[in-house]
Design a protein around this motif. Sequence first.
Motif, mmCIF file in Angstrom:
data_model
loop_
_atom_site.group_PDB
_atom_site.id
_atom_site.type_symbol
_atom_site.label_atom_id
_atom_site.label_comp_id
_atom_site.label_asym_id
_atom_site.label_seq_id
_atom_site.Cartn_x
_atom_site.Cartn_y
_atom_site.Cartn_z
ATOM 1 N N ALA B 8 0.754 -1.323 0.019
ATOM 2 C CA ALA B 8 0.044 0.015 -0.030
ATOM 3 C C ALA B 8 0.916 1.196 -0.067
ATOM 4 O O ALA B 8 0.579 2.106 -0.501
ATOM 5 C CB ALA B 8 -0.883 0.149 1.179
ATOM 6 N N ALA B 9 1.921 1.145 0.777
ATOM 7 C CA ALA B 9 2.823 2.260 0.809
ATOM 8 C C ALA B 9 3.707 2.406 -0.540
ATOM 9 O O ALA B 9 3.790 3.658 -0.966
ATOM 10 C CB ALA B 9 3.865 1.994 2.010
ATOM 11 N N LEU B 10 4.004 1.642 -1.265
ATOM 12 C CA LEU B 10 4.560 1.670 -2.463
ATOM 13 C C LEU B 10 3.769 2.026 -3.621
ATOM 14 O O LEU B 10 3.748 2.550 -4.664
ATOM 15 C CB LEU B 10 5.120 0.360 -2.727
ATOM 16 C CG LEU B 10 6.501 -0.015 -1.909
ATOM 17 C CD1 LEU B 10 6.899 -1.394 -2.321
ATOM 18 C CD2 LEU B 10 7.655 0.815 -2.218
ATOM 19 N N ALA B 11 2.297 2.007 -3.294
ATOM 20 C CA ALA B 11 1.289 2.117 -4.540
ATOM 21 C C ALA B 11 0.967 3.564 -4.718
ATOM 22 O O ALA B 11 -0.274 3.961 -4.859
ATOM 23 C CB ALA B 11 0.185 1.221 -4.139
ATOM 24 N N ASP B 12 1.668 4.573 -4.669
ATOM 25 C CA ASP B 12 1.271 5.791 -4.821
ATOM 26 C C ASP B 12 2.560 6.536 -5.428
ATOM 27 O O ASP B 12 3.575 6.604 -5.143
ATOM 28 C CB ASP B 12 1.103 6.526 -3.478
ATOM 29 C CG ASP B 12 0.776 8.151 -3.590
ATOM 30 O OD1 ASP B 12 -0.389 8.240 -3.800
ATOM 31 O OD2 ASP B 12 1.678 8.913 -3.771
ATOM 32 N N PRO B 13 2.291 7.393 -6.584
ATOM 33 C CA PRO B 13 3.219 7.768 -7.321
ATOM 34 C C PRO B 13 4.176 8.904 -6.650
ATOM 35 O O PRO B 13 5.263 8.935 -6.710
ATOM 36 C CB PRO B 13 2.496 8.684 -8.639
ATOM 37 C CG PRO B 13 0.939 8.520 -8.161
ATOM 38 C CD PRO B 13 0.963 7.502 -7.156
ATOM 39 N N ASN B 14 3.531 9.607 -5.766
ATOM 40 C CA ASN B 14 4.185 10.825 -4.873
ATOM 41 C C ASN B 14 5.413 9.781 -4.221
ATOM 42 O O ASN B 14 6.375 10.356 -3.840
ATOM 43 C CB ASN B 14 3.300 11.754 -4.137
ATOM 44 C CG ASN B 14 2.931 12.839 -4.988
ATOM 45 O OD1 ASN B 14 3.507 13.347 -5.899
ATOM 46 N ND2 ASN B 14 1.608 13.014 -4.913
ATOM 47 N N ARG B 15 4.697 8.781 -3.361
ATOM 48 C CA ARG B 15 5.650 8.160 -2.612
ATOM 49 C C ARG B 15 6.907 7.361 -3.401
ATOM 50 O O ARG B 15 7.884 7.397 -2.882
ATOM 51 C CB ARG B 15 4.749 7.159 -1.787
ATOM 52 C CG ARG B 15 3.896 7.792 -0.634
ATOM 53 C CD ARG B 15 3.250 6.986 0.331
ATOM 54 N NE ARG B 15 2.361 5.969 0.088
ATOM 55 C CZ ARG B 15 1.205 6.227 0.049
ATOM 56 N NH1 ARG B 15 0.508 7.416 0.684
ATOM 57 N NH2 ARG B 15 0.380 5.243 -0.338
ATOM 58 N N ASN B 37 5.347 18.222 -6.339
ATOM 59 C CA ASN B 37 4.108 19.348 -6.823
ATOM 60 C C ASN B 37 2.938 19.303 -5.598
ATOM 61 O O ASN B 37 2.016 19.466 -5.752
ATOM 62 C CB ASN B 37 3.549 19.319 -8.146
ATOM 63 C CG ASN B 37 3.729 20.575 -8.639
ATOM 64 O OD1 ASN B 37 4.423 21.438 -8.085
ATOM 65 N ND2 ASN B 37 3.381 20.575 -9.994
ATOM 66 N N ILE B 38 3.253 19.237 -4.373
ATOM 67 C CA ILE B 38 2.487 18.909 -3.184
ATOM 68 C C ILE B 38 2.914 19.831 -2.166
ATOM 69 O O ILE B 38 4.212 20.188 -2.037
ATOM 70 C CB ILE B 38 2.578 17.417 -2.568
ATOM 71 C CG1 ILE B 38 3.639 16.742 -2.477
ATOM 72 C CG2 ILE B 38 1.739 16.500 -3.756
ATOM 73 C CD1 ILE B 38 3.818 15.419 -1.832
ATOM 74 N N THR B 39 2.093 20.232 -1.081
ATOM 75 C CA THR B 39 2.452 21.138 -0.089
ATOM 76 C C THR B 39 3.177 20.093 1.023
ATOM 77 O O THR B 39 3.329 18.952 0.876
ATOM 78 C CB THR B 39 1.249 21.649 0.818
ATOM 79 O OG1 THR B 39 0.486 20.258 1.148
ATOM 80 C CG2 THR B 39 0.317 22.217 -0.216
ATOM 81 N N LEU B 40 3.984 20.917 1.915
ATOM 82 C CA LEU B 40 4.919 20.195 2.905
ATOM 83 C C LEU B 40 4.161 19.508 3.826
ATOM 84 O O LEU B 40 4.418 18.300 4.157
ATOM 85 C CB LEU B 40 5.528 21.249 3.486
ATOM 86 C CG LEU B 40 6.629 21.754 2.927
ATOM 87 C CD1 LEU B 40 7.229 22.815 3.976
ATOM 88 C CD2 LEU B 40 7.829 20.657 3.006
ATOM 89 N N ALA B 41 2.732 19.907 4.065
ATOM 90 C CA ALA B 41 1.732 19.077 4.817
ATOM 91 C C ALA B 41 1.457 17.608 4.174
ATOM 92 O O ALA B 41 1.492 16.390 4.754
ATOM 93 C CB ALA B 41 0.592 19.715 5.158
ATOM 94 N N THR B 42 1.133 17.665 2.890
ATOM 95 C CA THR B 42 0.956 16.352 2.245
ATOM 96 C C THR B 42 1.960 15.529 2.021
ATOM 97 O O THR B 42 2.169 14.343 2.500
ATOM 98 C CB THR B 42 0.446 16.591 0.715
ATOM 99 O OG1 THR B 42 -0.646 17.414 0.952
ATOM 100 C CG2 THR B 42 0.096 15.426 0.183
#
Lengths: 91, 91
Positions: B8-15, B37-42
């Motif tokens: 699940a952790a690996l299944a996201d392009p930003n991660r 291209n995301i905020t520091l919070a994200t």
Amino acid sequence: MMFNRTFAALADPNRQAIINALRAKEQPVSAIAENLNITLATLSHHLDILKRAELISARRSGRQIFYSLNMSVFEEISEYLIKFIDKKKKN
Amino acid sequence: MMFNRTFAALADPNRQAIINALRAKEQPVSAIAENLNITLATLSHHLDILKRAELISARRSGRQIFYSLNMSVFEEISEYLIKFIDKKKKN
DNA sequence: TTGATATTTAGATATATATCTAATTATATC
DNA sequence: GATATAATTAGATATATATCTAAATATCAA
């Protein structure tokens, strides 16, 4: 990385159970369903996700549809990880 | 399977991008942020997910927090996959 | 062609996740 | 202590996902 869809497909306990069920041999949907506590509709949905990720394949035989593991994507992930780890070790 | 949380952790392009950024060397959050291209919070949220999956580790140095890859889980997945493929071939 | 069996598709819903802005915490410097 | 910098946490929201029931499709058999 690149295995976005693949990892997403693997990241669900029911889908992992499906993969385990198919490990020994190909199985019709009804047989896969026996190990799981979900409706056939839900199972069908999970099979679709695994199929789109190319982790499994389907073939119809009469009224049944047999699903089987498609090892090539597993092999690709494995190769990718080995290279990833190896390059890291050389740092 | 078992690598539920990991996949699940690996299944996201930003991660995945975070992991790639950390491949060369450990980086403070601000440096990781430059590629995304995301905020520091994200970003912080994604780092938390990767940390819970034990894919990365954090250490504070002054005002900065440096994140680095934690290769052991990658190695565990790799080993698991190799065995998985191998057993399959013996069928 | 009617009925039974096997699976999928449609439509609805509840939960999870990714994302943002604003506020907070932690550290360093003046 | 007051202010600046670095990152996280809180709270809100929109989108995605897992799940269900009911309806539809496909195949076989009588």
